[in-house]
Structure formats: C-alpha cells, structure tokens
Design a protein around this motif. Structure first.
Motif, PDB file in Angstrom:
ATOM      1  N   UNK A  70       0.822  -1.205   0.000  1.00 32.27           N
ATOM      2  CA  UNK A  70       0.000   0.000   0.000  1.00 32.27           C
ATOM      3  C   UNK A  70       0.858   1.258   0.000  1.00 32.27           C
ATOM      4  N   UNK A  71       0.636   2.101  -1.012  1.00 33.51           N
ATOM      5  CA  UNK A  71       1.372   3.363  -1.134  1.00 33.51           C
ATOM      6  C   UNK A  71       0.554   4.555  -0.641  1.00 33.51           C
ATOM      7  N   UNK A  72      -0.762   4.456  -0.750  1.00 31.79           N
ATOM      8  CA  UNK A  72      -1.601   5.578  -0.374  1.00 31.79           C
ATOM      9  C   UNK A  72      -3.064   5.222  -0.488  1.00 31.79           C
ATOM     10  N   UNK A  73      -3.904   6.254  -0.532  1.00 34.28           N
ATOM     11  CA  UNK A  73      -5.350   6.031  -0.562  1.00 34.28           C
ATOM     12  C   UNK A  73      -6.018   7.181  -1.304  1.00 34.28           C
ATOM     13  N   UNK A  74      -7.091   6.876  -2.030  1.00 34.64           N
ATOM     14  CA  UNK A  74      -7.869   7.902  -2.703  1.00 34.64           C
ATOM     15  C   UNK A  74      -9.264   7.962  -2.110  1.00 34.64           C
ATOM     16  N   UNK A  75      -9.833   9.166  -2.097  1.00 29.61           N
ATOM     17  CA  UNK A  75     -11.208   9.340  -1.631  1.00 29.61           C
ATOM     18  C   UNK A  75     -12.205   9.234  -2.780  1.00 29.61           C
ATOM     19  N   UNK A  76     -11.702   9.096  -3.988  1.00 30.05           N
ATOM     20  CA  UNK A  76     -12.570   9.017  -5.160  1.00 30.05           C
ATOM     21  C   UNK A  76     -13.253   7.650  -5.209  1.00 30.05           C
ATOM     22  N   UNK A  77     -14.586   7.588  -5.175  1.00 32.91           N
ATOM     23  CA  UNK A  77     -15.266   6.287  -5.204  1.00 32.91           C
ATOM     24  C   UNK A  77     -15.134   5.619  -6.572  1.00 32.91           C
ATOM     25  N   UNK A  78     -14.781   4.339  -6.562  1.00 26.95           N
ATOM     26  CA  UNK A  78     -14.638   3.593  -7.811  1.00 26.95           C
ATOM     27  C   UNK A  78     -15.896   2.827  -8.196  1.00 26.95           C
ATOM     28  N   UNK A  79     -16.845   2.749  -7.251  1.00 25.32           N
ATOM     29  CA  UNK A  79     -18.076   2.008  -7.540  1.00 25.32           C
ATOM     30  C   UNK A  79     -19.233   2.721  -6.861  1.00 25.32           C
TER      31      UNK A  79
END
Length: 215
Positions: A181-190
């Motif tokens: 794991x490098x990071x995290x996004x708040x953008x929903x993919x589903x």
C-alpha cells in the motif's frame, strides 16, 4: 492465436497466450464487444489475456466457437482514438500508505522517489476484476515492480492504492489483500446509483496525482 475451451455447458473461455500486452488487450476488447451482439450470447466478461462468453443452453456451441474464431482472425487494428483519461488523487504515505517506506527500502531509494515514479506514467486499465470496479492497470515502471506482502492484510481500507508484482491498482471496497500500500484515494470507484456503476472501464487511461504526502 486464440484457443477456446468449454468451461461449462453455457460458457466458453477464450484464451490468448501471455504475456499481457496492450495490443492483445485491444483485440480482446474489440472481439468481446462484437461477441456481445451474437445471437444467444447472454454475457461476455473480459479478463487478462482472455474473455469468457456465456450463452444459452440451446446454443450450437461448435458454431459459436467457429464464429468467435472468425471474429478474432478478421480483426483489424482500429484507428487510434484518444482514450478517456481519469485522474486519481492520492494521499501518499502515513496511515494511508503503510508500505511506502518498505517499498522504498526494497528499491533502495527514497519514499519521495517512489511517489514520483508512481505518479509519472499514464496507465491503461487492462481489466476490471477481484472486486466490482477494481482496475488492473498496465504501465507500472519496472523500477516499481514489487512482490506482494508475505502475509496479506485481513483488512485493506477502501480506496487503497497499491502495487502487486508488476501491476498497480485501487481497492474499491474494504477487503483482505496482499498488495503493497502506497496511499489512498477518496474518489469512489463504484456507485450502484451510477450507470455504469464503475468509475473505470477496460481501455481507460489513468494517472495518479499526489493530493498529499505524509513522510
């Protein structure tokens, strides 16, 4: 060359020899789209170096295999079209990217350099799998290829951005997982309310953008 095998009474697995390459995937996407329009075909699912054709039980499977082979052999390279580009904002490091420093250590470099390498390329979505909306992205630089964790996590947060071998991807949902794991996004993919519900589709281009960095 395309080889086709029965996987059940109503499904055919269509396989292309590895390795996975963009030109092969482009042909798979095009032929899969054509196969969806065939009589008695109920669904076509695209994978990496393969696609599966589901059909009605009353279908003449020999005739369907012959038709799919003809579609494959008659494929012509399509004129270049600009793929849809989606930028993914990522919070790198800290609680969002617990393996960032381990990945940097593995490559004998700094966390900042790992982030630079990860955000530099434009990736191509080769397939959606594992979870609804989980993109398998082609284009990870060889100097970022990193083995999966020896012991997978039992809980990887939704939105986590990671590396697994020669690929990078994003977890749409919280689940077990063994990618670094490098990071995290708040953008929903589903989002079930959207049509289609997945943010990304095979053939899309993706670029990661550093929203924040915690070192």
């Amino acid at each position: 060359m395309l080889t086709i095998h029965h996987t059940s009474e109503h499904s055919l697995l269509c396989l292309v020899a590895p390795p996975a390459e963009l030109a092969k995937q482009q042909q798979i996407w095009a032929v899969a789209e054509q196969a969806r329009t065939l009589e008695n075909v109920t669904e076509v699912v695209v994978g990496m170096n393969n696609f599966t054709v589901f059909h009605a039980l009353t279908t003449d499977s020999k005739a369907l295999i012959s038709t799919i082979q003809q579609l494959w052999e008659s494929y012509q390279v399509q004129s270049a079209q600009t793929p849809r580009l989606i930028e993914i904002p990522v919070h790198y490091g800290g609680e969002f990217g617990e393996d960032l420093f381990e990945v940097a250590k593995f490559h004998n470099t700094t966390a900042e350099e790992i982030i630079r390498r990860h955000t530099e390329p434009t990736y191509t979505v080769f397939m959606i799998g594992f979870q609804p909306g989980f993109p398998y992205l082609n284009g990870l630089p060889t100097n970022l290829h990193t083995p999966r964790r020896d012991v997978p996590r039992t809980k990887v947060p939704a939105g986590s951005v990671g590396i697994g071998g020669s690929q990078t991807g994003i977890y749409p949902f919280t689940s077990p997982g063994g990618w670094q794991l490098l990071g995290c996004t708040e953008l929903p993919l589903f989002n079930i309310q959207h049509n289609p519900p997945t943010l990304l589709s095979a053939g899309n281009n993706v670029r990661f953008v550093a929203e924040s960095i915690t070192l």
